[in-house]
Design a protein around this motif. Sequence first.
Motif, short mmCIF file in Angstrom:
data_model
loop_
_atom_site.label_atom_id
_atom_site.label_comp_id
_atom_site.label_asym_id
_atom_site.label_seq_id
_atom_site.Cartn_x
_atom_site.Cartn_y
_atom_site.Cartn_z
N THR A 303 0.82 -1.22 0.00
CA THR A 303 0.00 0.00 0.00
C THR A 303 0.85 1.26 0.00
O THR A 303 0.30 2.37 -0.05
N CYS A 307 4.53 -0.46 -3.61
CA CYS A 307 3.51 -1.45 -3.19
C CYS A 307 4.00 -2.89 -3.25
O CYS A 307 3.23 -3.81 -3.59
N VAL A 331 -7.56 -1.53 -3.46
CA VAL A 331 -6.55 -0.49 -3.23
C VAL A 331 -6.65 0.51 -4.37
O VAL A 331 -6.61 0.12 -5.55
N ARG A 333 -4.89 3.37 -6.39
CA ARG A 333 -3.52 3.83 -6.57
C ARG A 333 -3.36 4.95 -7.60
O ARG A 333 -2.23 5.33 -7.90
N ALA A 336 -0.92 7.70 -6.66
CA ALA A 336 0.41 7.32 -6.16
C ALA A 336 1.40 7.18 -7.31
O ALA A 336 1.05 6.70 -8.40
N PRO A 338 3.78 5.68 -9.81
CA PRO A 338 3.79 4.28 -10.23
C PRO A 338 5.17 3.73 -10.60
O PRO A 338 5.26 2.61 -11.10
N TRP A 345 1.07 1.05 -12.54
CA TRP A 345 -0.38 1.21 -12.60
C TRP A 345 -0.72 2.55 -13.25
O TRP A 345 0.14 3.43 -13.39
N SER A 362 -1.27 4.55 -0.87
CA SER A 362 -2.49 4.34 -1.63
C SER A 362 -3.66 4.22 -0.66
O SER A 362 -3.47 3.87 0.51
#
Length: 370
Positions: A303, A307, A331, A333, A336, A338, A345, A362
Amino acid sequence: MRIATFNVENLFDRAKAMNLENWDQGQPVLEAFSALNTLLGQQVYSEADKRRMVELMKTLGLEGADTGPFVLLRRSRGALLKRPKEGDIVITAAGRADWAGSLELRDAPVTEEAMRNTARVIGDVKADVMALVEVESRPVLSAFNTQILPAVNAIPFDHVMVIDGNDERGIDVGIATRADYPIGDMRSHVDDRLPNGQPIFSRDCAEYEIHTPSGQNLLLLLNHFKSKGFGSKATSDARRKAQAARVAEIYKQRIADGYSHIAVLGDFNDTPGSAALAPLLSGTDLKDVFGHASFDNGGYPGTYGLCNADNKIDYILLSPELFGKVTAGGVFRKGAWPGSRPKRWDVYPEVARPADAASDHSAVWVDLAL
């Protein structure tokens, strides 16, 4: 209903030392700040204490003035120190009673794009009840709710609350809920103590009772455990273990009080297999939503950061009866960073660089048939 947890890493302002892109630069500042604050709070200053205070003040850039690059020494009354034209700082106070004031971390604004991306995440998660970690204060959360969420076409919450915690940096745990989920009874545990008199919780274990349209109340225990960021590993681990053990005690007491729908959530700053979290994860019947058959982790077990499994530090734990009402979870994301080789993601177009990320964390969410 949907509940979620999200470490926003401050909404408007963040300590300058925590805003540095290189954590190796900020960590010594936070360690020195914590150590100096502890020494300044002592009732009696020994000669060794005074020498250490001077060393720490130099580390924090306070040798020439009360305002350093990352900290501010406020002196309202009394005499703490002198700065001779030549030589070191001289600590003149014999103890805490000799002066009035405080040592504070200086803040710097969160970047505008990061702020908006935080709002986008909060809006897109679409939680009815959202736990928010590292919130500056209730007025700040209220302003963010009414000003920034609408600016990104997100729907503001109807109720927001933050109970001031123990962290001098102003990073508390708060809650935001929709109209149909008003906040009922609230309890704070800021004064829970270890045998040595130290507060158990770095921030708080804030309890919020949420009323639901079905008439079934939900009890949330919001947490932000001690980080691994500064202090020795042994000390940090012991502090988190004490926090986990105390939350486990509170949870068991609430079950005995007759609550059946309980969620323990937030940033626990450690992994599921850690010894520090064992009192909570193994010593109770609480169940992690990551283990539910309908939970989708998006292909990554963590998270925080990229991750990976060793960055699974954000949790929603549910009592068995509540776990039985889970219909979905996941979750989120998109806010966030990547990574870049390759990107792990999809993210908002506005997350063009790490500094624009909503947070290093996340958001975690779960739907309940409640």
